[in-house]
Design an enzyme around this catalytic site. Structure first.
Site, PDB file in Angstrom:
ATOM      1  N   ASN A  12      23.946  -4.193 -25.153  1.00  0.00           N
ATOM      2  CA  ASN A  12      23.554  -5.606 -25.072  1.00  0.00           C
ATOM      3  C   ASN A  12      22.546  -5.875 -26.189  1.00  0.00           C
ATOM      4  O   ASN A  12      21.401  -5.452 -26.097  1.00  0.00           O
ATOM      5  CB  ASN A  12      22.933  -5.884 -23.692  1.00  0.00           C
ATOM      6  CG  ASN A  12      22.394  -7.297 -23.580  1.00  0.00           C
ATOM      7  OD1 ASN A  12      22.685  -8.154 -24.410  1.00  0.00           O
ATOM      8  ND2 ASN A  12      21.602  -7.544 -22.541  1.00  0.00           N
ATOM      9  N   LYS A  14      21.296  -8.632 -26.975  1.00  0.00           N
ATOM     10  CA  LYS A  14      20.426  -9.788 -26.677  1.00  0.00           C
ATOM     11  C   LYS A  14      20.396 -10.695 -27.918  1.00  0.00           C
ATOM     12  O   LYS A  14      21.406 -10.826 -28.597  1.00  0.00           O
ATOM     13  CB  LYS A  14      19.034  -9.318 -26.269  1.00  0.00           C
ATOM     14  CG  LYS A  14      19.084  -8.250 -25.185  1.00  0.00           C
ATOM     15  CD  LYS A  14      17.766  -7.999 -24.554  1.00  0.00           C
ATOM     16  CE  LYS A  14      17.896  -6.833 -23.604  1.00  0.00           C
ATOM     17  NZ  LYS A  14      16.792  -6.687 -22.705  1.00  0.00           N
ATOM     18  N   HIS A  98      22.656 -11.566 -16.046  1.00  0.00           N
ATOM     19  CA  HIS A  98      21.594 -10.701 -16.575  1.00  0.00           C
ATOM     20  C   HIS A  98      20.246 -11.245 -16.090  1.00  0.00           C
ATOM     21  O   HIS A  98      20.062 -12.456 -15.985  1.00  0.00           O
ATOM     22  CB  HIS A  98      21.651 -10.674 -18.106  1.00  0.00           C
ATOM     23  CG  HIS A  98      20.765  -9.621 -18.702  1.00  0.00           C
ATOM     24  ND1 HIS A  98      19.408  -9.804 -18.846  1.00  0.00           N
ATOM     25  CD2 HIS A  98      21.034  -8.372 -19.150  1.00  0.00           C
ATOM     26  CE1 HIS A  98      18.884  -8.699 -19.373  1.00  0.00           C
ATOM     27  NE2 HIS A  98      19.852  -7.814 -19.563  1.00  0.00           N
ATOM     28  N   GLU A 100      17.520 -11.662 -17.491  1.00  0.00           N
ATOM     29  CA  GLU A 100      16.864 -12.622 -18.403  1.00  0.00           C
ATOM     30  C   GLU A 100      17.470 -14.013 -18.234  1.00  0.00           C
ATOM     31  O   GLU A 100      16.771 -15.013 -18.347  1.00  0.00           O
ATOM     32  CB  GLU A 100      16.980 -12.129 -19.861  1.00  0.00           C
ATOM     33  CG  GLU A 100      16.046 -10.946 -20.104  1.00  0.00           C
ATOM     34  CD  GLU A 100      16.500  -9.979 -21.187  1.00  0.00           C
ATOM     35  OE1 GLU A 100      17.341 -10.344 -22.022  1.00  0.00           O
ATOM     36  OE2 GLU A 100      16.004  -8.837 -21.187  1.00  0.00           O
ATOM     37  N   GLU A 170      20.365  -3.102 -12.748  1.00  0.00           N
ATOM     38  CA  GLU A 170      19.319  -3.171 -13.765  1.00  0.00           C
ATOM     39  C   GLU A 170      17.989  -3.578 -13.132  1.00  0.00           C
ATOM     40  O   GLU A 170      17.706  -4.781 -12.983  1.00  0.00           O
ATOM     41  CB  GLU A 170      19.692  -4.209 -14.829  1.00  0.00           C
ATOM     42  CG  GLU A 170      20.956  -3.877 -15.588  1.00  0.00           C
ATOM     43  CD  GLU A 170      20.882  -4.377 -17.030  1.00  0.00           C
ATOM     44  OE1 GLU A 170      21.024  -3.547 -17.920  1.00  0.00           O
ATOM     45  OE2 GLU A 170      20.643  -5.576 -17.243  1.00  0.00           O
ATOM     46  N   GLY A 176      13.642  -3.111 -20.994  1.00  0.00           N
ATOM     47  CA  GLY A 176      12.839  -3.352 -22.192  1.00  0.00           C
ATOM     48  C   GLY A 176      11.402  -2.877 -22.077  1.00  0.00           C
ATOM     49  O   GLY A 176      10.563  -3.197 -22.911  1.00  0.00           O
ATOM     50  N   SER A 215      16.067   0.648 -20.095  1.00  0.00           N
ATOM     51  CA  SER A 215      15.463   1.645 -20.985  1.00  0.00           C
ATOM     52  C   SER A 215      16.241   2.958 -21.037  1.00  0.00           C
ATOM     53  O   SER A 215      15.653   4.030 -21.170  1.00  0.00           O
ATOM     54  CB  SER A 215      13.994   1.893 -20.605  1.00  0.00           C
ATOM     55  OG  SER A 215      13.250   0.690 -20.704  1.00  0.00           O
TER      56      SER A 215
END
Ligand code: PEP
Length: 256
Positions: A12, A14, A98, A100, A170, A176, A215
């Protein structure tokens, strides 16, 4: 790993890198991957890079995914991209829900559900993300949250279609942050997810790929991918560097 399930490694990107960098990335990645026969590999660059990505990965066996899609079929939705447009371009996988998107853009479970159904309707595979915040984990409500995210997002997904869905666990606190879930923590939740899928889809649950994201990198991939209910990984930061992403793919190939 149970061989009725595919190992899936997804990248991904992003909102990183440039369209002019895609073909060099593709060349590098192809150079480092030793053997991806046992593993489904996709990567999800930003929308503007999808055409060049599809072209760069043509005939390589590496799939190109989108990071998002509109829940609507077509029409007056300025700034949105439809599932039929993605499919027409040759996109095979689409990330839905996701964290985010959920936290920054307020995507609700109902929108995630509509996206999952739209992706399936257009013959692509949803990569459905679920995961808890640190607060939820600390309050002991991880399983409750995951079960409710799954049930909401999969509402209306048939028994025939469930094996086309890839679930990405996730944990938000691991995305991140460099703070990876341990293999034990990740396996615990992935196993719980399989249990929820079994409640909803009986034995079909055993054929659904459940992957971990947060991560994951070339150093910790082997331990995570060795867990019985972790069938792959969704990789953010480490997918930006072809050599690191390829190392994870190569690790997956040897662990299945
Ligand atoms: C992600 O964004 O899906 C992700 C897992 O990111 P990272 O690997 O950077 O934690």
């Amino acid at each position: 790993m149970d061989h009725i399930r595919k190992t899936v490694i997804g990248g991904n990107w992003k909102m990183n890198l440039l369209p002019s960098e895609v073909s060099a990335y593709a060349e590098e990645l192809k150079k480092y991957i030793t053997d991806s026969e046992n593993t489904v590999v996709f990567f999800a660059p930003p929308f503007v890079m999808l055409p060049i990505a599809v072209q760069s990965f043509k005939d390589t066996g590496i799939f190109v995914a989108a990071q998002n899609v509109s829940e609507h079929e077509n029409g007056a939705f300025t700034g949105e991209v439809s599932a039929s447009q993605l499919r027409d371009l040759g996109i095979t996988h689409v990330i839905a829900g996701h964290s985010e998107r959920r936290s920054i853009y307020g995507e609700a479970d109902s929108a995630v559900n509509a996206k999952v159904l739209k992706i399936l309707e257009h013959s692509m595979q949803p990569v459905l993300c679920v995961g808890e915040s640190e607060e939820i984990r600390d309050s002991g409500k991880t399983e409750e949250l995951i079960a409710s995210q799954l049930k909401a997002a999969l509402s209306g997904v048939s028994e025939d279609d469930i094996t086309r869905v890839i679930i990405a666990y996730e944990p938000i606190w691991a995305i991140g942050t460099g703070r990876t879930a341990t293999a034990v923590q990740a396996e615990e939740v992935c196993c719980f997810i399989r249990g929820v899928l079994a409640e909803l889809y009986c034995e079909k649950a055993n054929a659904v790929s459940i992957i971990y994201g947060g991560s994951m990198n070339a150093d910790n991939a082997s331990e995570l991918l060795g867990a019985p209910n972790i069938d792959g990984g969704l990789i953010g930061g480490a997918s930006l560097v072809p050599e690191s992403f390829a190392k994870i793919i190569n690790t997956a190939n040897t662990s299945n």
